[in-house]
Design an enzyme around this catalytic site. Sequence first.
Site, PDB file in Angstrom:
ATOM      1  N   ARG A 189     -56.021 -21.445  -8.138  1.00 41.19           N
ATOM      2  CA  ARG A 189     -56.006 -20.053  -8.591  1.00 41.19           C
ATOM      3  C   ARG A 189     -57.071 -19.244  -7.836  1.00 41.19           C
ATOM      4  O   ARG A 189     -58.190 -19.068  -8.284  1.00 41.19           O
ATOM      5  CB  ARG A 189     -56.257 -19.975 -10.096  1.00 41.19           C
ATOM      6  CG  ARG A 189     -56.062 -18.575 -10.641  1.00 41.19           C
ATOM      7  CD  ARG A 189     -56.511 -18.468 -12.085  1.00 41.19           C
ATOM      8  NE  ARG A 189     -56.305 -17.132 -12.579  1.00 41.19           N
ATOM      9  CZ  ARG A 189     -57.078 -16.090 -12.297  1.00 41.19           C
ATOM     10  NH1 ARG A 189     -58.124 -16.246 -11.502  1.00 41.19           N
ATOM     11  NH2 ARG A 189     -56.809 -14.898 -12.795  1.00 41.19           N
ATOM     12  N   GLU A 238     -71.563 -20.763   4.040  1.00 47.78           N
ATOM     13  CA  GLU A 238     -72.379 -21.097   2.873  1.00 47.78           C
ATOM     14  C   GLU A 238     -73.226 -22.340   3.128  1.00 47.78           C
ATOM     15  O   GLU A 238     -74.308 -22.483   2.552  1.00 47.78           O
ATOM     16  CB  GLU A 238     -71.491 -21.310   1.642  1.00 47.78           C
ATOM     17  CG  GLU A 238     -70.940 -20.041   1.023  1.00 47.78           C
ATOM     18  CD  GLU A 238     -69.680 -19.522   1.684  1.00 47.78           C
ATOM     19  OE1 GLU A 238     -69.151 -18.496   1.245  1.00 47.78           O
ATOM     20  OE2 GLU A 238     -69.220 -20.157   2.671  1.00 47.78           O
ATOM     21  N   ASP A 287     -60.837 -17.405 -20.827  1.00 50.16           N
ATOM     22  CA  ASP A 287     -61.651 -17.048 -19.674  1.00 50.16           C
ATOM     23  C   ASP A 287     -62.966 -16.409 -20.101  1.00 50.16           C
ATOM     24  O   ASP A 287     -63.251 -16.247 -21.283  1.00 50.16           O
ATOM     25  CB  ASP A 287     -60.872 -16.113 -18.739  1.00 50.16           C
ATOM     26  CG  ASP A 287     -61.200 -16.375 -17.279  1.00 50.16           C
ATOM     27  OD1 ASP A 287     -62.352 -16.121 -16.884  1.00 50.16           O
ATOM     28  OD2 ASP A 287     -60.321 -16.841 -16.542  1.00 50.16           O
TER      29      ASP A 287
END
EC number: 4.1.1.98
Length: 493
Positions: A189, A238, A287
């Site tokens: 997702r 990163e 969520d």
Amino acid sequence: MSFKDLRSFIDHLESQGELKRISHPVDPNLEMTEIADRVLRAKGPALLFENPVGNDMPVLANLFGTPKRVAMALGKEDPLALREVGELLAFLKEPEPPRGFKDAIAKIPMFKQALNMPPKTVRNPPCQQVVKTGEEVDLTKLPIQHCWPGDVAPLVTWGLTITKGPRQKRQNLGIYRQQLLGRDKLIMRWLDHRGGALDFKDFKEKHPGERYPVVVALGSDPVTILGAVTPVPDSMSEYAFAGLLRGERTDVCKAISCDLEVPATSEIILEGYIDPDEMAEEGPYGDHTGYYNETDSFPVFTVTHITHRKDAIYHSTYTGRPPDEPAMLGVALNEVFVPILRKQYPEIIDFYLPPEGCSYRMAVISIRKQYPGHAKRVMMGAWSFLRQFMYTKFIVVVDEDVNCRDWNDVIWAITTRMDPKRDTVMIENTPIDYLDFASPVAGLGSKMGMDATNKWEGETDREWGTPIVMDQAVKDKVDQIWADLGIDDAPTL
């Protein structure tokens, strides 16, 4: 202090009383969420569930459950010290040549840090001590947490998804939730604007119909994890940023099934691919908003290899109505944003993302106002400067005499310095969090800016009020005689 792997950080937290081992059997299905939620709301320690029901792999929860532990993960003791991280990011986003010899000397530490950027490739990495392929691949044997009663399936929450686009030299690390779909399948997702989704889109355009290699790392070292949720410049990996924060290069190794590099000390690595033609309905899930979100279709991640350390630890979390772990992470990272914003807008005094505003949906900014309309310029700048704030629905701008982190001060400024019509900015058809069901269209909604500053000539024709302030000499005298007044301890002002 820096931590090369998750285990050394766990040991450090335990030595500081910041981690609790739980030997009693606890079910990853709902029970872990209830326990972790109660402990987090009480500002308690990180939790290591040593005996999850139905599994012999320990589960780590609430790792970043307080701003203090976020700071500790980066080798700091105080969350305010995270502003140093923000200063480094501000420098990386817009490096300036030295203005002279003294300035060059002052910049040497940052240039020395930059030498630590490239990750270091290692052989025989801990994350590949155990390798599973073919029928051995079985995600259902991991203690994946089922967080809320209305969740459709267990959910991988703390995986670092590693991708690379065909046009980028750097790899991208992002954290996207992944629904368990089957023995070897997860739903990835990622929203359209996120780095992984953009890399995938570029790959599909250049290699139509081909499988896209993806790797997910679970239980990486804390600095690399935090690097994935920090506003790193788009041109920078990163991994490189994690090396800067750690003060030494990030150890990586090549994945077994593709050329992607993974954090070498991770607990678990999931390797596989996304078929551009395979999609699945994801959700609903509870969520960070405190609600269950809508379902939607996302790509399916097929896992072909699972590698892990011996006696691996599964790192997990839950999201729900604030405070939750992402909200606490947001409180800590708030300090990172302040120097970045100040570099672009020096008039900003402070910046605050209230955790009860779901970490990013509301911002309060205090400024040193210099001209009429200044507050509106700052609103527009905040919305557009960093990608992290594109979903911020409400911005309140106050003067420097108002503590933007104190709701008593902020509400006073709103109710005494604002005219609702004159001082409210409404903008329609702007990007909005897909999870925000209050917006009229998924992913598209409005924003509100509130100018709660004192109004200057040109902004009002009326005489403006003067704040009431006691003479300092009187305050000092009362301080001196307070003990003789027979009143309880003086209140803190």
